[in-house]
Motif scaffolding. Structure first.
Motif, PDB file in Angstrom:
ATOM      1  N   GLU A  38      32.750  41.551  30.736  1.00  0.00           N
ATOM      2  CA  GLU A  38      33.136  41.720  32.123  1.00  0.00           C
ATOM      3  C   GLU A  38      32.973  40.401  32.887  1.00  0.00           C
ATOM      4  OE1 GLU A  38      34.444  44.415  33.685  1.00  0.00           O
ATOM      5  OE2 GLU A  38      34.517  45.340  31.692  1.00  0.00           O
ATOM      6  N   PRO A  39      33.862  40.128  33.854  1.00  0.00           N
ATOM      7  CA  PRO A  39      33.703  38.917  34.668  1.00  0.00           C
ATOM      8  C   PRO A  39      32.447  39.002  35.527  1.00  0.00           C
ATOM      9  CG  PRO A  39      35.427  40.326  35.558  1.00  0.00           C
ATOM     10  CD  PRO A  39      35.033  40.917  34.239  1.00  0.00           C
ATOM     11  N   SER A  40      31.899  37.839  35.885  1.00  0.00           N
ATOM     12  CA  SER A  40      30.726  37.791  36.743  1.00  0.00           C
ATOM     13  C   SER A  40      30.993  36.854  37.913  1.00  0.00           C
ATOM     14  CB  SER A  40      29.494  37.323  35.961  1.00  0.00           C
ATOM     15  OG  SER A  40      29.673  36.004  35.495  1.00  0.00           O
ATOM     16  N   TYR A  41      30.210  37.027  38.993  1.00  0.00           N
ATOM     17  CA  TYR A  41      30.417  36.245  40.206  1.00  0.00           C
ATOM     18  C   TYR A  41      29.101  36.108  40.952  1.00  0.00           C
ATOM     19  CZ  TYR A  41      31.052  41.173  41.258  1.00  0.00           C
ATOM     20  OH  TYR A  41      30.904  42.531  41.292  1.00  0.00           O
ATOM     21  N   LYS A  54      38.834  53.277  50.928  1.00  0.00           N
ATOM     22  CA  LYS A  54      39.943  53.217  49.969  1.00  0.00           C
ATOM     23  C   LYS A  54      39.515  52.519  48.684  1.00  0.00           C
ATOM     24  CE  LYS A  54      43.942  53.535  53.034  1.00  0.00           C
ATOM     25  NZ  LYS A  54      45.165  52.860  53.529  1.00  0.00           N
ATOM     26  N   PHE A  55      38.664  51.488  48.827  1.00  0.00           N
ATOM     27  CA  PHE A  55      38.230  50.733  47.652  1.00  0.00           C
ATOM     28  C   PHE A  55      37.408  51.593  46.700  1.00  0.00           C
ATOM     29  CE2 PHE A  55      35.125  47.868  45.564  1.00  0.00           C
ATOM     30  CZ  PHE A  55      36.019  47.130  44.800  1.00  0.00           C
ATOM     31  N   ILE A  56      36.488  52.411  47.247  1.00  0.00           N
ATOM     32  CA  ILE A  56      35.658  53.265  46.387  1.00  0.00           C
ATOM     33  C   ILE A  56      36.207  54.691  46.292  1.00  0.00           C
ATOM     34  CG2 ILE A  56      33.583  51.891  46.832  1.00  0.00           C
ATOM     35  CD1 ILE A  56      32.597  54.168  48.643  1.00  0.00           C
ATOM     36  N   PHE A  75      35.037  43.908  38.213  1.00  0.00           N
ATOM     37  CA  PHE A  75      35.807  44.275  39.394  1.00  0.00           C
ATOM     38  C   PHE A  75      36.321  45.706  39.281  1.00  0.00           C
ATOM     39  CE2 PHE A  75      36.367  39.628  38.991  1.00  0.00           C
ATOM     40  CZ  PHE A  75      35.731  39.255  40.167  1.00  0.00           C
ATOM     41  N   THR A  76      36.015  46.366  38.170  1.00  0.00           N
ATOM     42  CA  THR A  76      36.401  47.754  37.963  1.00  0.00           C
ATOM     43  C   THR A  76      35.305  48.640  38.537  1.00  0.00           C
ATOM     44  OG1 THR A  76      37.528  47.141  35.920  1.00  0.00           O
ATOM     45  CG2 THR A  76      37.049  49.476  36.248  1.00  0.00           C
TER      46      THR A  76
END
Length: 199
Positions: A38-41, A54-56, A75-76
């Motif tokens: 998974e990507p990290s930030y 809307k996002f959740i 981001f999922t």
């Protein structure tokens, strides 16, 4: 996206503004996209009129304006785990716009746990919070000091209910009328219209 990008395609730093149909997001982040993971930030994230509901995919929430530090992965929504340390200028919940929220906590798979301080005109609150929105009815687990609260103004009760004291609750429901669970109040004052109880 308007901003700057430096680094490799799978390991880079980005600073700029992203405008989406959910709202605006300013980022100053270091991002990594490792193969097979998974990507990290990590960095600074500011949102402007960002539609959290809307996002959740939860209609209880509306827009959020958050300014602070984030660190996390994915981001999922079903895999996301993000730590937050910052200020929520405003957050719409249950058709009420909460203001002046400070938080240190973790958002993971439609759930949040951490420390929360709210200094809003209708609620003055500090404590530890666990909120779970994975089911149809949200689950709340709170241990907090409530210095002021007006549940009718917060759209949590039809009655003019006001509570102060130390609160220890574990329940499901979106308002007082569909509350299911346990609640303990210590050193409390409960006012309902003209009636008052102290204990």
């Amino acid at each position: 996206f308007r901003g700057n990008f430096s680094g490799l395609y799978n390991n880079f730093k980005t600073t700029g503004t992203i405008t989406t149909n959910l709202g605006g997001v300013y980022t100053d982040l270091t991002m990594q996209f490792p193969d097979g993971k998974e990507p990290s930030y990590k960095g600074v994230l500011n949102t402007s009129r960002f539609n959290l509901g809307k996002f959740i995919r939860n209609d209880n929430f509306g827009n959020i304006e958050f300014n602070g530090k984030v660190a996390g992965s994915s981001f999922t929504l079903q895999k996301m785990k993000t730590s937050l340390d910052g200020t929520v200028k405003q957050l719409e919940f249950n058709k009420y716009n909460y203001t002046n929220i400070t938080t240190i906590g973790t958002f993971e798979k439609k759930a949040f746990y951490g420390q929360l301080k709210i200094n809003d005109p209708n609620v003055d609150f500090i404590g530890s919070v666990q909120l779970d929105f994975t089911e149809q009815q949200p689950r709340f687990n709170l241990f907090a000091d409530i210095l002021k609260s007006n549940y009718r103004e917060l759209n949590l009760s039809k009655d003019n209910l006001k509570v102060t004291g130390t609160l220890d609750v574990n329940f499901t429901g979106s308002n007082i009328d569909n509350f299911l669970g346990q609640a303990k109040l210590l050193n409390a004052v409960v006012q309902n219209n003209d009636a008052e109880i102290r204990f």
